[in-house]
Every structure is written in structure tokens, then in C-alpha cells.
Design a protein around this motif. Structure first.
Motif, PDB file in Angstrom:
ATOM      1  N   TYR A  51       0.827  -1.192   0.000  1.00 49.97           N
ATOM      2  CA  TYR A  51       0.000   0.000   0.000  1.00 49.97           C
ATOM      3  C   TYR A  51       0.870   1.253   0.000  1.00 49.97           C
ATOM      4  O   TYR A  51       1.941   1.276   0.604  1.00 49.97           O
ATOM      5  N   PRO A  52       0.413   2.329  -0.610  1.00 49.54           N
ATOM      6  CA  PRO A  52       1.217   3.546  -0.715  1.00 49.54           C
ATOM      7  C   PRO A  52       1.604   4.161   0.623  1.00 49.54           C
ATOM      8  O   PRO A  52       2.489   4.995   0.674  1.00 49.54           O
ATOM      9  N   ARG A  53       0.968   3.769   1.706  1.00 45.66           N
ATOM     10  CA  ARG A  53       1.294   4.396   2.990  1.00 45.66           C
ATOM     11  C   ARG A  53       2.742   4.107   3.416  1.00 45.66           C
ATOM     12  O   ARG A  53       3.226   4.681   4.385  1.00 45.66           O
ATOM     13  N   GLN A  54       3.424   3.193   2.715  1.00 45.72           N
ATOM     14  CA  GLN A  54       4.817   2.916   3.058  1.00 45.72           C
ATOM     15  C   GLN A  54       5.753   4.005   2.527  1.00 45.72           C
ATOM     16  O   GLN A  54       6.946   3.944   2.740  1.00 45.72           O
ATOM     17  N   ASN A  55       5.177   5.005   1.825  1.00 45.14           N
ATOM     18  CA  ASN A  55       5.912   6.217   1.450  1.00 45.14           C
ATOM     19  C   ASN A  55       7.109   5.962   0.542  1.00 45.14           C
ATOM     20  O   ASN A  55       8.146   6.606   0.674  1.00 45.14           O
ATOM     21  N   ILE A  56       7.004   5.005  -0.357  1.00 46.57           N
ATOM     22  CA  ILE A  56       8.009   4.851  -1.418  1.00 46.57           C
ATOM     23  C   ILE A  56       7.522   5.662  -2.605  1.00 46.57           C
ATOM     24  O   ILE A  56       6.469   5.372  -3.177  1.00 46.57           O
ATOM     25  N   SER A  57       8.264   6.694  -2.944  1.00 42.98           N
ATOM     26  CA  SER A  57       7.832   7.608  -3.998  1.00 42.98           C
ATOM     27  C   SER A  57       8.931   7.759  -5.036  1.00 42.98           C
ATOM     28  O   SER A  57      10.052   7.244  -4.884  1.00 42.98           O
ATOM     29  N   PHE A  58       8.614   8.499  -6.089  1.00 39.68           N
ATOM     30  CA  PHE A  58       9.606   8.710  -7.146  1.00 39.68           C
ATOM     31  C   PHE A  58      10.780   9.555  -6.654  1.00 39.68           C
ATOM     32  O   PHE A  58      11.849   9.534  -7.264  1.00 39.68           O
ATOM     33  N   THR A 108      11.984  -2.453 -10.007  1.00 33.52           N
ATOM     34  CA  THR A 108      11.034  -2.823  -8.958  1.00 33.52           C
ATOM     35  C   THR A 108      10.663  -1.611  -8.116  1.00 33.52           C
ATOM     36  O   THR A 108       9.493  -1.409  -7.769  1.00 33.52           O
ATOM     37  N   LEU A 109      11.645  -0.789  -7.782  1.00 33.27           N
ATOM     38  CA  LEU A 109      11.385   0.413  -6.987  1.00 33.27           C
ATOM     39  C   LEU A 109      10.465   1.370  -7.739  1.00 33.27           C
ATOM     40  O   LEU A 109       9.589   2.013  -7.134  1.00 33.27           O
ATOM     41  N   MET A 110      10.638   1.462  -9.045  1.00 32.23           N
ATOM     42  CA  MET A 110       9.775   2.334  -9.843  1.00 32.23           C
ATOM     43  C   MET A 110       8.342   1.825  -9.854  1.00 32.23           C
ATOM     44  O   MET A 110       7.388   2.618  -9.821  1.00 32.23           O
ATOM     45  N   ALA A 111       8.164   0.503  -9.883  1.00 33.31           N
ATOM     46  CA  ALA A 111       6.810  -0.055  -9.843  1.00 33.31           C
ATOM     47  C   ALA A 111       6.140   0.248  -8.504  1.00 33.31           C
ATOM     48  O   ALA A 111       4.941   0.582  -8.450  1.00 33.31           O
ATOM     49  N   ARG A 112       6.875   0.156  -7.409  1.00 31.26           N
ATOM     50  CA  ARG A 112       6.313   0.475  -6.098  1.00 31.26           C
ATOM     51  C   ARG A 112       5.967   1.961  -5.992  1.00 31.26           C
ATOM     52  O   ARG A 112       4.936   2.334  -5.428  1.00 31.26           O
ATOM     53  N   ALA A 113       6.854   2.789  -6.523  1.00 27.47           N
ATOM     54  CA  ALA A 113       6.569   4.220  -6.508  1.00 27.47           C
ATOM     55  C   ALA A 113       5.346   4.552  -7.352  1.00 27.47           C
ATOM     56  O   ALA A 113       4.605   5.492  -7.042  1.00 27.47           O
ATOM     57  N   ALA A 114       5.126   3.765  -8.406  1.00 21.97           N
ATOM     58  CA  ALA A 114       3.942   3.978  -9.239  1.00 21.97           C
ATOM     59  C   ALA A 114       2.660   3.753  -8.447  1.00 21.97           C
ATOM     60  O   ALA A 114       1.664   4.460  -8.641  1.00 21.97           O
ATOM     61  N   ALA A 115       2.664   2.785  -7.529  1.00 23.76           N
ATOM     62  CA  ALA A 115       1.484   2.536  -6.688  1.00 23.76           C
ATOM     63  C   ALA A 115       1.227   3.716  -5.762  1.00 23.76           C
ATOM     64  O   ALA A 115       0.076   4.113  -5.532  1.00 23.76           O
ATOM     65  N   THR A 116       2.288   4.303  -5.216  1.00 20.45           N
ATOM     66  CA  THR A 116       2.134   5.480  -4.379  1.00 20.45           C
ATOM     67  C   THR A 116       1.607   6.651  -5.193  1.00 20.45           C
ATOM     68  O   THR A 116       0.706   7.376  -4.764  1.00 20.45           O
ATOM     69  N   TYR A 117       2.156   6.839  -6.368  1.00 18.93           N
ATOM     70  CA  TYR A 117       1.798   7.975  -7.216  1.00 18.93           C
ATOM     71  C   TYR A 117       0.330   7.917  -7.642  1.00 18.93           C
ATOM     72  O   TYR A 117      -0.335   8.952  -7.759  1.00 18.93           O
TER      73      TYR A 117
END
Length: 492
Positions: free
Chosen positions: A56-63, A111-120
Motif C-alpha cells: 500500500y502507498p502508505r509505506q511512502n516509497i515515492s519517485f 522494482t522500486l519504480m513499480a512500487r513508486a507507481a502505486a504510491t503515485y
């Protein structure tokens, strides 16, 4: 519920047959074997879907947590706007994107970009690897694909969201070209199911699902997977340039105590070809080295040694003999001297300390370049050949220590030939026989060997001085080497 009904019905049938006088022993044996088989399959996950842990985006992984990939991040953001502004797209009759393919070398942050995409996009995130869908048993992979998409919709509804992102890493395992696996059709069935699921992602779904795939071998993917309507956007995630490497180093050292002598720009220049994962490892290894030295801060020497460790490996305990050490010092002195003469100011470190598979090495800092002239390639050739030429000049023969240098020299010579920069002119590589390629490469190398020999002969005293200094001190910094070149001093 169905399991309980089936078990109750089977027990009732057995009791009825028993009262009727039938021998139920064979049925009990067969039923027991079925239960054992069911338990084994269930234990291996063949009968039930894999449980995918959502992110979930609440883990604050962003671009903002991704450095050195400004162009790829911007391209991905533009594609994700289709997911964020789905209502406006629907009113304009625009079909939403169904898939985004991230392709590039390992360790570049896909992989990090995919996670940041969920946050975005404020979307539910599910992650899986392509190998998780491939099994020996036919139909299992297809079932897992169906389960993955079904679970994405369920998780989105539970979270009160209307969008979900499915990330599939190592997509080439799952999405390889159909017909390439002749042993069985499980690969093809699994890919077919993924194609069907992506085709079914229409605008009428209550949950919009975006599939993000990551691969470092896009050439292996099936064409049906790459066509518009499935993976609509292809984002290249390349190795970072010098500015990108500096940004990544700053990110990974932001939580570490740095000494006043630390120069991250110098480290960024010395790490040409490093991925984000390599640079993270450099920062981590530097912190470990500082801790071992009981230093309260990370110093420049820790970062430089960390670069060596990531590039070449750990120092080895075996020490060469005195004769081998002198030969090694002569060899590396040749590399270092010619490197400074060909590209002044480029050498940062030369050492005869053995590390990994390298008995010694000379490290240069180079500006990022993606186009090379013949003069530049010939200069690199001379640097490769300088070690063996120095041994010839001072010792009268050469050793097997030049094996990797010669391999690189042959590679550079072939680059000159196939790029149309040789005396052969523009050639078709496929039309050249092995003998023709060998003769042309050998001629280029022979010319450069002669030039290197003449160059070292002119600076023989310097070569001997650098070799002697290396033998005594084991490691020379680039500044020390350049001072020797400037003064022309010969070590006693």
C-alpha cells in the motif's frame, strides 16, 4: 463447506456399503491414497492460489526515492496519468492503458519504480515473479494468473479503491515466445492466460488494473505480449550517467555520517557502468569499512576501497613471490604510465594488492561517453597492451597476467572493424570469415603494440621508477603518479 459435504457424503456411502455386505477395504485404500495425494499437492500450492501480499502507498516509497532515472521516471509518470485521470479519459472516450513494460539492465531500479507507481496513483499493489507461475503440472500457472487478477480486484474493493497495479518481475520467464519450450506446453498455457486477462481489462470494469512488467531481456518476450492493447508503453530504465550516479550516491549516503574529505563527484566519475544496486552496495560497504576501522565517519578512502571491492571483490590472502610481485609492479606501472600519457589525469589508483581474480589493477575515472572515435579506441588499445609491453621492455618476456588485457584488446579491435573505422572501411560483419576478422584485428593490435613499445622506451626511467615505488608502497594514488610524471623523478 464443499469439503465438509463431500467428506460427509463419502462417509455415509461407506457405511451404507458396509451394511450391505460389500468389502470396503479397496475403497478405503483408494480413498487414503487420494487424501495423501491431495495433501501433497495442496502443500506444494498446486490446488490453491498463491497468496500475494499487497503493498500500500502508505509505506511512502515515492519517485523522490529513485535517483539517476529522471527520463524513465518522467516517462512512467506520463503513462500513469492515464490511471490517475481515468474519469476524464472515460469522458473523452480514451481507452486506459493496460500494461507498462520496464526494460533495462539488472539493478537499475525497475522494482522500486513499480512500487513508486502505486504510491503515485494511490493504487493497491501486488507483486509476483514470473517463475512463480511456471510448474511441471499443466494448468497450474494459468490458474495462478487468474487468481492473481481476481485477488487484485478483491483487495482494491476491500481498500475502497478503484485501481490496482500488478507488478510481474522477470517477465521473460512467464512471457517468453510461444513454441520455444518444446518439452511441454505449460509455459504457453500460462502466457495465453495472461494475454486473455489483459485483454479482459476493459473500461467497464469496476476496478481498473494496470500490469507493470519488468525484464532485462525484452528480446525474449512473445510479440503478442508487446503489441498495443497489452503493454502499451515501453519504458527503458538504463544505467545512470555521471549526474545520475552522483544523485544515487547522495540518496544512499544521506543517512550515513560523511567525513569532510568525502567527494561524491569523484566517486561518481570512477563508477562508470555501475547500476543503482552497485552504488548502494558501494555506500554500504564504505560504511562497513569505516565501522571496522573504528572511524566515526565515512572517509574518501573508505568509499574508494568500497568501489574496488564492489568492482573486483574482496582482498585475497595469498601473496605472490618477490619475483611475481616485481613483474606485477612492472605490468601495472605500464598500464598506469600509458593511461596517463593517453588520457592525462584519468588514473585514480594503481595497486599490486590482489583482489578477487585480479592480482593488481589500475583504475581510471572517465567521462561518460557513448560514441567513440578510432583515436579513442586506439588509445584504449594501447592502455590494454601496455602491461605486456612493459614486461617485455624491463624483463625480456611476458606472462599469462596479460590474458584478460589481450581479450579486451581483441574486443576493441573488433569494435573498430565492425564500426567501419578500420582500413577495411564499411564491412558486413556476417560476411567476414573468422580468418578475415582475425587478420584484421591482429594487424590493428600489431600497430598499437609497436606504438606502445616506442612510448615506453622513451619513458623507461619513469616506468622503472613507478614500478619500484609500487613494489615498496603497494598502492599509488593518481596524484602521486602524476607528481612522478611531472618531476620525472626515478625512485631509488
Amino acid at each position: 463447506m464443499l469439503k465438509e459435504l463431500a467428506a460427509g457424503g463419502a462417509l455415509g456411502l461407506l457405511i451404507f456399503l458396509l451394511f450391505q455386505g460389500y468389502d470396503v477395504a479397496p475403497l478405503l485404500l483408494l480413498g487414503g491414497m487420494g487424501v495423501v495425494l491431495y495433501w501433497l499437492l495442496d502443500k506444494k500450492g498446486m490446488l490453491t492460489a498463491r497468496s500475494y501480499a499487497p503493498y500500500y502507498p502508505r509505506q511512502n516509497i515515492s519517485f523522490e526515492d529513485i535517483g539517476g532515472q529522471a527520463a524513465a521516471v518522467q516517462e512512467l509518470k506520463e503513462a500513469l496519468e492515464f490511471l490517475r485521470r481515468s474519469d476524464q479519459l472515460h469522458s473523452m472516450g480514451i481507452r486506459p492503458l493496460k500494461g507498462i513494460l520496464l526494460s533495462g539492465p539488472p539493478g537499475t531500479g525497475k522494482t522500486l519504480m513499480a512500487r513508486a507507481a502505486a504510491t503515485y496513483t494511490d493504487a493497491v499493489f501486488l507483486a509476483a515473479s514470473g517463475s512463480e507461475f511456471i510448474e511441471v503440472y499443466a494448468g497450474v500457472g494459468a490458474q495462478r494468473i487468474r487468481s492473481l487478477f481476481r485477488e487484485a480486484r478483491c483487495l482494491a474493493r476491500r481498500a475502497g479503491k478503484n485501481r490496482a497495479i500488478i507488478f510481474i518481475d522477470e517477465l521473460e520467464v512467464l512471457g517468453g515466445k510461444r513454441g520455444s519450450h518444446s518439452s511441454h506446453l505449460e509455459y504457453d498455457q500460462t502466457l495465453n492466460q495472461l494475454l486473455v486477462e489483459m485483454d479482459g481489462l476493459g473500461t467497464g470494469e469496476d476496478t481498473q488494473i494496470l500490469v507493470i512488467g519488468a525484464t532485462n531481456r525484452p528480446d525474449l518476450l512473445d510479440p503478442a505480449l508487446l503489441r498495443p492493447g497489452r503493454f502499451d508503453r515501453h519504458v527503458k530504465v538504463e544505467l545512470p550517467d555521471r549526474e545520475g550516479r552522483l544523485e544515487i550516491l547522495r540518496l544512499h549516503t544521506s543517512n550515513k555520517p560523511l567525513g569532510p574529505d568525502v567527494n561524491l563527484e569523484s566517486i561518481a566519475r570512477e563508477t562508470f557502468g555501475f547500476s543503482g544496486a552497485h552504488l548502494e552496495s558501494v555506500a554500504n560497504e564504505a560504511a562497513i569499512l569505516a565501522l571496522r576501522a573504528n572511524s566515526p565517519v565515512i572517509r574518501q578512502k573508505h568509499l574508494q576501497e568500497a568501489v574496488d571491492k564492489v568492482m573486483l571483490g574482496e582482498k585475497i590472502g595469498r601473496k605472490p613471490s618477490k619475483e611475481e610481485l616485481y613483474r606485477l609492479a612492472v605490468h601495472e606501472a605500464g598500464h598506469a604510465l600509458v593511461a596517463e600519457l593517453v588520457q592525462p589525469g584519468s588514473v585514480t589508483r594503481v595497486t599490486i594488492a590482489s583482489r578477487g581474480q585480479a592480482l593488481g589493477y589500475t583504475r581510471q575515472k572517465l567521462d561518460d561517453a557513448y560514441l567513440y572515435t578510432r583515436e579513442h579506441l586506439e588509445g584504449q588499445l594501447r592502455i590494454c597492451l601496455a602491461g605486456a609491453a612493459a614486461e617485455d621492455l624491463l624483463l625480456g618476456n611476458r606472462s599469462t597476467g596479460s590474458l584478460n588485457d589481450f581479450k579486451e584488446a581483441v574486443r576493441l579491435a573488433k569494435v573498430i572493424i565492425v564500426s567501419g573505422l578500420s582500413d577495411l572501411g564499411v564491412v558486413d560483419e556476417e560476411c567476414l570469415s573468422k580468418e578475415q576478422m582475425h587478420r584484421a584485428a591482429a594487424e590493428i593490435i600489431k600497430v598499437q603494440e609497436k606504438k606502445v613499445g616506442e612510448l615506453l622506451l622513451q619513458h623507461r626511467d619513469l616506468l622503472e621508477g613507478i614500478a619500484g615505488r609500487l613494489l615498496r608502497e603497494e598502492t599509488l594514488k593518481g596524484e602521486t603518479l602524476r607528481s612522478l610524471l611531472t618531476t620525472g623523478a626515478r625512485a631509488s
